[in-house]
Structures are given as structure tokens and as C-alpha cells.
Design an enzyme around this catalytic site. Structure first.
Site, short mmCIF file in Angstrom:
data_model
loop_
_atom_site.label_atom_id
_atom_site.label_comp_id
_atom_site.label_asym_id
_atom_site.label_seq_id
_atom_site.Cartn_x
_atom_site.Cartn_y
_atom_site.Cartn_z
N HIS A 24 0.82 -1.22 0.00
CA HIS A 24 0.00 0.00 0.00
C HIS A 24 0.85 1.27 0.00
CE1 HIS A 24 0.47 -0.40 4.49
NE2 HIS A 24 0.54 0.93 4.41
N ASP A 48 0.22 -7.71 1.23
CA ASP A 48 0.63 -6.32 1.40
C ASP A 48 2.15 -6.17 1.43
OD1 ASP A 48 0.21 -3.61 1.54
OD2 ASP A 48 -0.17 -3.57 3.70
N SER A 74 4.66 2.41 7.84
CA SER A 74 4.38 1.26 6.98
C SER A 74 5.59 0.91 6.12
CB SER A 74 3.19 1.57 6.07
OG SER A 74 2.00 1.65 6.80
#
Length: 401
Positions: free
Chosen positions: A135, A165, A242
Site C-alpha cells: 500500500h 501487502d 508502513s
């Protein structure tokens, strides 16, 4: 060494780890040389890697957190991505009446806009292979990669796997600092956890906590479409973290910081390093990942679920036990249907390994091979039967299927 609560508080303060309400402080100071660490607080000796230390004198008495960050920090990068997003054109711009009415003064329809995002990543190899979250680079073919020493590179997004992911990026460089990979399979809740990343655009931020729990399912984390058993940590993780590494006390990467629960505090989740490494290897090799799937809907049985199913007339089978993994449905023309599995079967073993939850079944299937033979043992109407299932490739938005 046995310490009273008062003595332990004084000890933590001297180490620079003192804080209120049981939360570790954000400062990592050098420990006083006159204070000895308790045996359980001393991590194993860090193994050498080619990550370049910060130049701090070797005699400096750092705590183990600072030592881990000093070694791994140079291999943690900032990733800036951009993607074109088309704005929806209002119906008025398509209506001939309005075009005739406005004529040459007809306003122009909205143009595409650029969405920008910032995340983290870390370098796997000295020639510029790195890993991050899918993402973070979603919709981008090229990204900007910034190293801790200030150097910037144009990065190519080599592959993206939305199911886990995980994404991989390559930059053209040599002799880069790299991380050392550890193991998440041997983690125990309560171990130290160190997160490094760029939360909210604040580069090279370090937070520390513990491993709070293991094997959190995707549905528990709030991302049911993913196929990952997450590590839970209370090390502070925020947007921008992230793709950054989660480290153990030895400075080894044990996971990729990935998700936080909306509205919660002290709840962060990371993809286990074994999963990330397996996916990254396939992305670098083939540019895509094939995820094995059986084509079943399943649930972990409880006494309440058993009662609910047996009272529901939509089910044409009866559940006779309170525990196990129940097959609720089988997709038409799926590997499971072709092998002979049926709704109402209770899975006992997969690949010879006993399973007690749907998550354990998923983990065994994920570690199998597409097209390979996978033995699934079930209980059906009081009898134990074994079936040979050949998992298919799970179709995803990243595939050509």
C-alpha cells in the site's frame, strides 16, 4: 538478582527507560557504567553486518536498543510515491444541453490529480534490493528512495502482492548498508520490539515496546482480505511507519510494520519476516506471487457456533462436535470440490499437521505449492477420511486472471 518495585523503578530511570503508566520513555540514554543490567535484560551479542555504524566510538556504553538502531538504522529508507488519480467527471460536462447553453464559456472538466504518500522500507541486499508494503507504492511504477545519509535514488517497483501487502523496490546502487533477518517463528510475547521508520514524515524515528501477541488473524486486525498472521506490538506505529522494520533485541528484522487499528492506542501489527521474505523472493524472481487456495469457506468451531449452525435450516448438515475447523461451503469447480471435500466436513489435519483453527489451516495451505499434492484429513459423519487436494492459484487483482 531480585529487585523490589522501588529499586526496579530507580534502575529503569538510570537506564533512560523510565516512564509513566508503564510506557517506555522515548529517550535512549547511555547507561551508567556503575549500574549492572539484570541478566534477562542483556541481549545476545549482535552479529556483524555490512550496515555502516554511525561512527560512534567503540568504547561508548550504549544500551541494547541504541546498539540495534546504530547498526540497522542506515539500512532503513524513506519511500515517497506518487500516482495519478482520475477525478470523476460530473454529468453536466457530458450533457449536450449544458454544452449548448455555455458554448465557448463551458468550464473545463476536472483534470487528473496526483496523490502523494510517504512510507518506509529497508534494504535487503547491498546492490539495492529493498522491501516495503504494497500500500506504500500502490499505483506507482517509480518511487523516490531516501537513505538515512541523505542520498536519494529513483526506485523501480519490481513487484506488488496485495494479498500479503508486500512489495519490492530496486535502486541502482552498490555497497549499500543492509539489515540482518531474524526469525519470528521463535518469538515469545513479552520480548522487546523496536520499530524504525518515518511516521508522519518524521524521518528515522525509533520507538520501542514489546511483542504483545502472535498469530493475529487478518480479520482480527481489520484487514480480512489479507492472508497474513500478524505480529502484534505496542511499539508506537503511525502512518509513515508502513514498510519499516520491526526488530528484536539483537537488531534482527522480525517483521514489517504494516497496520494500526483505527481508534486504538498501543496496537500495531507487523507481517512476519518469513512471510515477507518468501513473498519478496517470488516478486524479485517472477514479478508476481501465486497463492495456493482450496476454495472453501471455513470456521473455527465453538459450542455456540455449533448450536447456531444446527438450528439454521439453510445448512443441510449437522455438526456433532464443539471443536475443530468446519467446512461451511465449497466453491464450484474448485480444487476442494474436485478432490471430494464437502460442506460439513471437519478438518483434522493438513499436510500431516493437526489443526485447531481456521488460521492454522490457512497457514498450512499458504505454505503449500500450487498444483502440488496436499493431504487434508477430515471427519465426516463419524469417520476419518483423507483427501489429496491440488491447490490452485488464487486469482488476485495483481494477476492476469
Amino acid at each position: 538478582m531480585s529487585l523490589s518495585l522501588k529499586q526496579l523503578t530507580v534502575y529503569l530511570t538510570l537506564l533512560g527507560l523510565g516512564g509513566g503508566a508503564g510506557v517506555l520513555g522515548s529517550r535512549y540514554l547511555m547507561a551508567e557504567q556503575s549500574v549492572q543490567r539484570p541478566p534477562e535484560a542483556v541481549p545476545a551479542v549482535l552479529q556483524p553486518s555490512n550496515a555502516q555504524p554511525s561512527g560512534r566510538p567503540p568504547e561508548a556504553n550504549l544500551n541494547f536498543i541504541a546498539e540495534a538502531v546504530d547498526r540497522v538504522g542506515p539500512a532503513v529508507v524513506r519511500i515517497d510515491s506518487a500516482r495519478q488519480v482520475s477525478r470523476e467527471v460530473p454529468d453536466a460536462f457530458r450533457n449536450p444541453f449544458f454544452r449548448r447553453f455555455f458554448g465557448d464559456e463551458m468550464p473545463k472538466p476536472p483534470e487528473e490529480r496526483v496523490e502523494r504518500g510517504t512510507g518506509s522500507g529497508f534494504i535487503l541486499t547491498s546492490d539495492g534490493r529493498m522491501i516495503t508494503n504494497a500500500h506504500v507504492v500502490a499505483g506507482a511504477n517509480r518511487v523516490k528512495v531516501t537513505l538515512k545519509d541523505g542520498r536519494t535514488f529513483d526506485g523501480k517497483v519490481v513487484g506488488v502482492d496485495s494479498v500479503t501487502d508486500v512489495a519490492v523496490v530496486k535502486i541502482e546502487a552498490t555497497r549499500l548498508p543492509t539489515v540482518r533477518l531474524g526469525k519470528s517463528e521463535t518469538l515469545i510475547p513479552g520480548e522487546w520490539a523496536i520499530a524504525i521508520g518515518n511516521p508522519l514524515g518524521l524521518d528515522n524515528t525509533v520507538t520501542v515496546g514489546i511483542i504483545s501477541a502472535l498469530d493475529r488473524s487478518s480479520s482480527q486486525v481489520g484487514v480480512p482480505e489479507k492472508r497474513v498472521s500478524f505480529i502484534q506490538t505496542d511499539a508506537a506505529i503511525n502512518p509513515g511507519n508502513s514498510g519499516g522494520p520491526l526488530l528484536n533485541a539483537r537488531g534482527e528484522v522480525i517483521g514489517i510494520n504494516t497496520a494500526i487499528r483505527a481508534g486504538a492506542q498501543g496496537l500495531g501489527f507487523a507481517i512476519p519476516v518469513e512471510t515477507a521474505q518468501r513473498i519478496a523472493d517470488q516478486l524479485f524472481t517472477k514479478g508476481r506471487v501465486e497463492h495456493p487456495y482450496l476454495g472453501i469457506r471455513m470456521a473455527t468451531l465453538t459450542p455456540d457456533l455449533r448450536k447456531e449452525i444446527n438450528e439454521d435450516k439453510d445448512f443441510d448438515f449437522e455438526v456433532t462436535q464443539d471443536t475443530g475447523v468446519l467446512i461451511i461451503g465449497v466453491a464450484p469447480n474448485s480444487p476442494a470440490q474436485r478432490a471430494g471435500l464437502q460442506p460439513g466436513d471437519i478438518i483434522r489435519k493438513v499436510a500431516g499437521q493437526p489443526v485447531k483453527s481456521a488460521g492454522e489451516v490457512q497457514k498450512q495451505v499458504e505454505s503449500s505449492q500450487v498444483g502440488g499434492a496436499l493431504e487434508v484429513e477430515v471427519a465426516r459423519q463419524g469417520r476419518v477420511q483423507a483427501f489429496q487436494v491440488r491447490p490452485g492459484a488464487f486469482p488476485t487483482e495483481d494477476s492476469d486472471e
